[in-house]
Design an enzyme around this catalytic site. Structure first.
Site, mmCIF file in Angstrom:
data_model
loop_
_atom_site.group_PDB
_atom_site.id
_atom_site.type_symbol
_atom_site.label_atom_id
_atom_site.label_comp_id
_atom_site.label_asym_id
_atom_site.label_seq_id
_atom_site.Cartn_x
_atom_site.Cartn_y
_atom_site.Cartn_z
ATOM 1 N N GLU A 131 0.838 -1.196 0.000
ATOM 2 C CA GLU A 131 0.000 0.000 0.000
ATOM 3 C C GLU A 131 0.878 1.253 0.000
ATOM 4 O OE1 GLU A 131 -4.203 0.315 1.988
ATOM 5 O OE2 GLU A 131 -2.817 1.512 3.201
ATOM 6 N N GLU A 133 0.240 9.681 10.224
ATOM 7 C CA GLU A 133 0.303 8.701 9.144
ATOM 8 C C GLU A 133 0.936 9.238 7.859
ATOM 9 O OE1 GLU A 133 -2.865 7.317 11.962
ATOM 10 O OE2 GLU A 133 -2.351 9.240 11.031
ATOM 11 N N HIS A 177 -15.104 3.351 19.081
ATOM 12 C CA HIS A 177 -13.678 3.060 19.261
ATOM 13 C C HIS A 177 -13.297 3.130 20.735
ATOM 14 C CE1 HIS A 177 -9.280 3.432 18.651
ATOM 15 N NE2 HIS A 177 -9.505 2.884 17.474
#
Length: 370
Positions: free
Chosen positions: A118, A132, A243
């Protein structure tokens, strides 16, 4: 025999690397070992169980209250011991997590070839998503094999002067994973029993997930405000697996607990998530993986982020970037729910740009020949 170490630490990484582990272990040309850092331990183990994968190395780095400095340092020290023990020829990392960055860095320190699954996803903003985007950029500087999922990702790497011979457009392994998972979960009666109180026949199911760091605070407040307004419709039921991060749970529970037509759940395991996505009408998410998974099931996605490193879905028409602007989310959600001007039909039937289910075979073949 080529020795391959596959490193992951979060649920999305495990989902996307599980089919590659399975594919590569079929080949007598590879000796494959799996290292789990346990960066997201609670949500990781059930994915490994679902795909019948037992890590050869368990680093167990997850601790309450740790920050990026703690996670990075802990993983790096432990990965060093793993590499010294196995001495692989290739280390495979996936995506953009701290585990992926540190796995690549550890391999670089040992002068071992890095394969990045990826590769090439970019937003152009080093702080969105954070951390990220920076992780992706740094891994690309360290990797030898760049497995790009799409043409856009391939072009981004070329723009950054990654050697063309080191870039391989292979599709996204998430498609391999969800095709296999959907076949398995459809016959699982235990999942169906868990959600027996939800009206899948007469209501349009809206699946919501939200966990991104950049949405903490005002962004999460806005998301909850929109969900509450949508729940006032009589034709919907909203499913929200919350979450574990307290920055998410505190806001969601305060704003949405007890609201009619909203069902708050503990985080779904992977089979439950796939099962629910397959029965949803639309998906609202800030997850990168779900942006790729939902189109494989023909589900329109509203992306709760200001920028996305997966623009292919937006370009193909499977996803719409709405951020956390309440008016914008409501506008597109209502248009989809009412199929205004055929918007739902167009998004649901758009061609999935993320792969054909044969990505792992391509990656294994490339590493086998190299």
């Amino acid at each position: 025999m080529k020795k391959v170490l596959i490193i992951f630490g979060t649920r999305p990484e495990a989902i996307k690397l599980a089919p590659l582990v399975i594919e590569m272990k079929k080949s007598p040309e590879f000796e494959v070992k799996v290292c789990s850092t346990g960066q997201h331990r609670e949500m990781l183990d059930q994915v490994l169980e679902f795909f019948n994968i037992t890590p050869d190395y368990e680093l167990n780095v997850m601790k309450s209250g740790q920050n990026l400095f703690d996670v990075t340092g802990s993983i790096l020290a432990k990965v060093d011991h793993v590499i010294n023990d196995f001495m692989p020829n290739v280390i495979i990392v996936q995506g953009d997590t701290t585990t992926a960055l540190v796995g690549a860095l550890g391999g670089f320190y040992h002068q071992i070839d890095i394969a990045h699954v990826e590769a090439g996803l970019r937003t152009g903003d080093i702080y969105a998503p954070f951390p990220e985007e920076a992780n992706r950029l740094l891994i690309s500087k360290l990797a030898k094999y760049h497995f790009a999922p799409t043409t856009n990702a391939q072009q981004a790497l070329l723009y950054e002067r990654v050697p063309e011979d080191n870039i391989f457009k292979v599709g996204n392994t998430v498609t391999d994973a969800i095709i296999a998972a959907t076949e398995r979960v459809e016959s699982d009666k235990s999942i169906e029993d868990r959600f027996k109180d939800i009206d899948f026949i007469n209501k349009k199911i809206i699946l919501v997930t939200a966990h991104r760091r950049e949405n903490f605070g005002e962004g999460m407040e806005n998301i909850c405000s929109v969900i509450k307004q949508l729940a006032a419709r009589t034709d919907v039921e909203i499913i929200f697996p919350v979450h574990l991060n307290p920055n998410v749970r505190s806001v969601v529970n305060t704003k949405l607990k007890g609201v009619e037509n909203i069902h708050l759940f503990e985080p779904f395991d992977y089979p439950e998530l796939v099962w629910m996505m397959n029965r949803s009408y639309i998906v609202l998410t800030d997850s990168g993986g779900i942006q790729e998974e939902a189109p494989s099931l023909g589900k329109p996605v509203l992306v709760l982020r200001e920028v996305t490193e997966r623009p292919e879905g937006v370009e193909a028409g499977t996803a719409c970037l709405v951020g956390t602007d309440t008016a914008k989310i409501l506008y597109y959600a209502k248009r989809l729910l009412d199929n205004t001007e055929g918007l739902y039909d167009r998004m649901a039937k758009a061609v999935n740009p993320y792969g054909d289910g044969h990505c792992c075979k391509r990656i294994a073949g490339i590493l086998r020949r190299s």
